[in-house]
Scaffold this motif. Structure first.
Motif, mmCIF file in Angstrom:
data_model
loop_
_atom_site.group_PDB
_atom_site.id
_atom_site.type_symbol
_atom_site.label_atom_id
_atom_site.label_comp_id
_atom_site.label_asym_id
_atom_site.label_seq_id
_atom_site.Cartn_x
_atom_site.Cartn_y
_atom_site.Cartn_z
ATOM 1 N N MET A 1 -7.364 -6.770 4.810
ATOM 2 C CA MET A 1 -6.293 -6.019 4.183
ATOM 3 C C MET A 1 -6.306 -6.205 2.664
ATOM 4 S SD MET A 1 -4.516 -4.075 6.180
ATOM 5 C CE MET A 1 -3.054 -3.722 5.275
ATOM 6 N N ARG A 2 -6.740 -7.362 2.199
ATOM 7 C CA ARG A 2 -6.747 -7.598 0.752
ATOM 8 C C ARG A 2 -7.673 -6.606 0.055
ATOM 9 N NH1 ARG A 2 -7.948 -13.272 -0.218
ATOM 10 N NH2 ARG A 2 -5.839 -13.522 0.534
ATOM 11 N N ASP A 3 -8.857 -6.377 0.635
ATOM 12 C CA ASP A 3 -9.792 -5.410 0.044
ATOM 13 C C ASP A 3 -9.173 -4.017 0.013
ATOM 14 O OD1 ASP A 3 -11.671 -7.387 -0.308
ATOM 15 O OD2 ASP A 3 -12.862 -6.828 1.437
ATOM 16 N N GLN A 4 -8.497 -3.657 1.087
ATOM 17 C CA GLN A 4 -7.873 -2.342 1.163
ATOM 18 C C GLN A 4 -6.781 -2.224 0.112
ATOM 19 O OE1 GLN A 4 -4.630 -1.302 2.241
ATOM 20 N NE2 GLN A 4 -5.198 0.834 2.015
ATOM 21 N N ALA A 5 -5.992 -3.266 -0.077
ATOM 22 C CA ALA A 5 -4.922 -3.238 -1.070
ATOM 23 C C ALA A 5 -5.493 -3.109 -2.481
ATOM 24 C CB ALA A 5 -4.065 -4.502 -0.960
ATOM 25 N N GLU A 6 -6.573 -3.826 -2.749
ATOM 26 C CA GLU A 6 -7.210 -3.733 -4.060
ATOM 27 C C GLU A 6 -7.746 -2.325 -4.306
ATOM 28 O OE1 GLU A 6 -10.127 -6.834 -4.138
ATOM 29 O OE2 GLU A 6 -8.608 -8.423 -4.174
ATOM 30 N N TRP A 7 -8.397 -1.759 -3.285
ATOM 31 C CA TRP A 7 -8.911 -0.388 -3.406
ATOM 32 C C TRP A 7 -7.764 0.588 -3.646
ATOM 33 C CZ3 TRP A 7 -7.604 3.753 -0.350
ATOM 34 C CH2 TRP A 7 -8.305 4.933 -0.600
ATOM 35 N N SER A 8 -6.680 0.440 -2.899
ATOM 36 C CA SER A 8 -5.542 1.336 -3.011
ATOM 37 C C SER A 8 -4.955 1.311 -4.421
ATOM 38 C CB SER A 8 -4.475 0.943 -1.986
ATOM 39 O OG SER A 8 -3.323 1.725 -2.155
ATOM 40 N N GLN A 9 -4.789 0.121 -4.961
ATOM 41 C CA GLN A 9 -4.209 0.013 -6.300
ATOM 42 C C GLN A 9 -5.160 0.573 -7.359
ATOM 43 O OE1 GLN A 9 -2.132 -3.762 -7.125
ATOM 44 N NE2 GLN A 9 -2.365 -4.157 -4.929
ATOM 45 N N ALA A 10 -6.445 0.343 -7.203
ATOM 46 C CA ALA A 10 -7.423 0.874 -8.161
ATOM 47 C C ALA A 10 -7.490 2.397 -8.084
ATOM 48 C CB ALA A 10 -8.799 0.271 -7.892
ATOM 49 N N THR A 11 -7.300 2.955 -6.895
ATOM 50 C CA THR A 11 -7.416 4.391 -6.687
ATOM 51 C C THR A 11 -6.131 5.153 -7.005
ATOM 52 O OG1 THR A 11 -9.043 3.978 -4.953
ATOM 53 C CG2 THR A 11 -8.049 6.171 -4.990
ATOM 54 N N PHE A 12 -4.996 4.608 -6.572
ATOM 55 C CA PHE A 12 -3.736 5.349 -6.637
ATOM 56 C C PHE A 12 -2.714 4.774 -7.612
ATOM 57 C CE2 PHE A 12 -5.273 6.001 -2.214
ATOM 58 C CZ PHE A 12 -5.597 7.340 -2.336
ATOM 59 N N GLY A 13 -2.972 3.613 -8.187
ATOM 60 C CA GLY A 13 -2.024 3.004 -9.110
ATOM 61 C C GLY A 13 -1.360 1.780 -8.515
ATOM 62 N N SER A 14 -0.587 1.121 -9.337
ATOM 63 C CA SER A 14 0.017 -0.150 -8.926
ATOM 64 C C SER A 14 1.032 0.043 -7.802
ATOM 65 C CB SER A 14 0.689 -0.835 -10.118
ATOM 66 O OG SER A 14 1.871 -0.152 -10.458
ATOM 67 N N ASP A 15 1.172 -0.984 -6.989
ATOM 68 C CA ASP A 15 2.130 -0.940 -5.890
ATOM 69 C C ASP A 15 3.555 -0.771 -6.400
ATOM 70 O OD1 ASP A 15 0.071 -1.293 -4.091
ATOM 71 O OD2 ASP A 15 0.433 -3.432 -3.803
ATOM 72 N N ALA A 16 3.845 -1.354 -7.580
ATOM 73 C CA ALA A 16 5.194 -1.277 -8.130
ATOM 74 C C ALA A 16 5.592 0.154 -8.476
ATOM 75 C CB ALA A 16 5.299 -2.164 -9.365
ATOM 76 N N ASP A 17 4.610 1.004 -8.779
ATOM 77 C CA ASP A 17 4.887 2.376 -9.195
ATOM 78 C C ASP A 17 4.983 3.365 -8.045
ATOM 79 O OD1 ASP A 17 4.868 1.526 -11.816
ATOM 80 O OD2 ASP A 17 2.753 2.012 -12.108
ATOM 81 N N ARG A 18 4.641 2.947 -6.844
ATOM 82 C CA ARG A 18 4.666 3.881 -5.720
ATOM 83 C C ARG A 18 5.113 3.154 -4.467
ATOM 84 N NH1 ARG A 18 -0.219 3.716 -2.741
ATOM 85 N NH2 ARG A 18 -1.436 1.964 -3.470
ATOM 86 N N GLY A 19 5.575 3.893 -3.532
ATOM 87 C CA GLY A 19 5.993 3.331 -2.255
ATOM 88 C C GLY A 19 5.179 3.952 -1.139
ATOM 89 N N PRO A 20 5.655 3.837 0.075
ATOM 90 C CA PRO A 20 4.899 4.354 1.214
ATOM 91 C C PRO A 20 4.781 5.863 1.248
ATOM 92 C CG PRO A 20 7.020 3.460 1.921
ATOM 93 C CD PRO A 20 6.861 3.134 0.474
ATOM 94 N N VAL A 21 5.593 6.576 0.483
ATOM 95 C CA VAL A 21 5.535 8.040 0.511
ATOM 96 C C VAL A 21 4.216 8.551 -0.063
ATOM 97 C CG1 VAL A 21 6.613 10.158 -0.360
ATOM 98 C CG2 VAL A 21 8.026 8.297 0.493
ATOM 99 N N GLY A 22 3.684 7.880 -1.091
ATOM 100 C CA GLY A 22 2.425 8.312 -1.688
ATOM 101 C C GLY A 22 1.287 8.398 -0.679
#
Length: 72
Positions: A1-22
Protein backbone atom coordinates in the motif's frame (compact mmCIF):
# COMPACT_ATOMS: atom_id res chain seq x y z
CA UNK A 1 0.00 0.00 0.00
CA UNK A 2 2.89 2.38 0.66
CA UNK A 3 4.02 2.17 -2.98
CA UNK A 4 0.47 2.79 -4.14
CA UNK A 5 0.13 5.81 -1.84
CA UNK A 6 3.40 7.27 -3.11
CA UNK A 7 2.31 6.75 -6.73
CA UNK A 8 -1.08 8.32 -6.01
CA UNK A 9 0.41 11.43 -4.45
CA UNK A 10 2.97 11.82 -7.25
CA UNK A 11 0.25 11.40 -9.89
CA UNK A 12 -2.74 13.21 -8.41
CA UNK A 13 -1.33 15.54 -5.75
CA UNK A 14 -0.98 15.53 -2.00
CA UNK A 15 -3.44 13.65 0.18
CA UNK A 16 -4.16 16.86 2.10
CA UNK A 17 -5.49 18.52 -1.07
CA UNK A 18 -7.92 15.79 -2.07
CA UNK A 19 -10.20 13.25 -0.52
CA UNK A 20 -11.77 10.01 -1.68
CA UNK A 21 -13.93 11.79 -4.27
CA UNK A 22 -10.93 12.38 -6.57
CA UNK A 23 -10.13 8.70 -7.07
CA UNK A 24 -13.84 7.89 -7.36
CA UNK A 25 -14.26 10.41 -10.19
CA UNK A 26 -11.31 8.82 -11.98
CA UNK A 27 -12.84 5.39 -11.29
CA UNK A 28 -15.88 6.38 -13.37
CA UNK A 29 -13.65 6.84 -16.41
CA UNK A 30 -11.71 3.62 -15.81
CA UNK A 31 -14.93 1.63 -15.39
CA UNK A 32 -16.15 2.82 -18.79
CA UNK A 33 -12.81 1.86 -20.33
CA UNK A 34 -13.04 -1.61 -18.72
CA UNK A 35 -16.58 -2.06 -20.04
CA UNK A 36 -15.53 -0.97 -23.52
CA UNK A 37 -12.55 -3.36 -23.51
CA UNK A 38 -14.83 -6.20 -22.39
CA UNK A 39 -17.38 -5.48 -25.09
CA UNK A 40 -14.64 -5.30 -27.72
CA UNK A 41 -12.85 -8.55 -26.96
CA UNK A 42 -13.94 -10.07 -23.64
CA UNK A 43 -11.70 -11.33 -20.87
CA UNK A 44 -8.92 -12.34 -23.27
CA UNK A 45 -8.18 -8.68 -24.02
CA UNK A 46 -5.21 -7.51 -21.94
CA UNK A 47 -6.74 -4.02 -21.91
CA UNK A 48 -9.71 -5.39 -19.95
CA UNK A 49 -7.42 -6.82 -17.27
CA UNK A 50 -5.39 -3.61 -17.12
CA UNK A 51 -8.51 -1.49 -16.74
CA UNK A 52 -9.80 -3.74 -13.97
CA UNK A 53 -6.45 -3.39 -12.19
CA UNK A 54 -6.73 0.40 -12.54
CA UNK A 55 -10.21 0.24 -11.01
CA UNK A 56 -8.96 -1.79 -8.07
CA UNK A 57 -6.09 0.62 -7.38
CA UNK A 58 -8.45 3.58 -7.47
CA UNK A 59 -10.85 1.89 -5.05
CA UNK A 60 -7.94 1.18 -2.70
CA UNK A 61 -6.81 4.79 -3.01
CA UNK A 62 -10.31 6.07 -2.19
CA UNK A 63 -10.49 3.77 0.85
CA UNK A 64 -7.05 4.90 2.03
CA UNK A 65 -8.01 8.56 1.74
CA UNK A 66 -11.34 7.92 3.49
CA UNK A 67 -9.56 6.18 6.36
CA UNK A 68 -7.21 9.17 6.70
CA UNK A 69 -10.19 11.54 6.91
CA UNK A 70 -11.97 9.38 9.48
CA UNK A 71 -8.92 9.09 11.71
CA UNK A 72 -8.51 12.87 12.04
Amino acid sequence: MRDQAEWSQATFGSDADRGPVGPLKHLEKEAVEAKDAWLACGAKDIRFKEELADCLLLILDALRLLAMRLSV
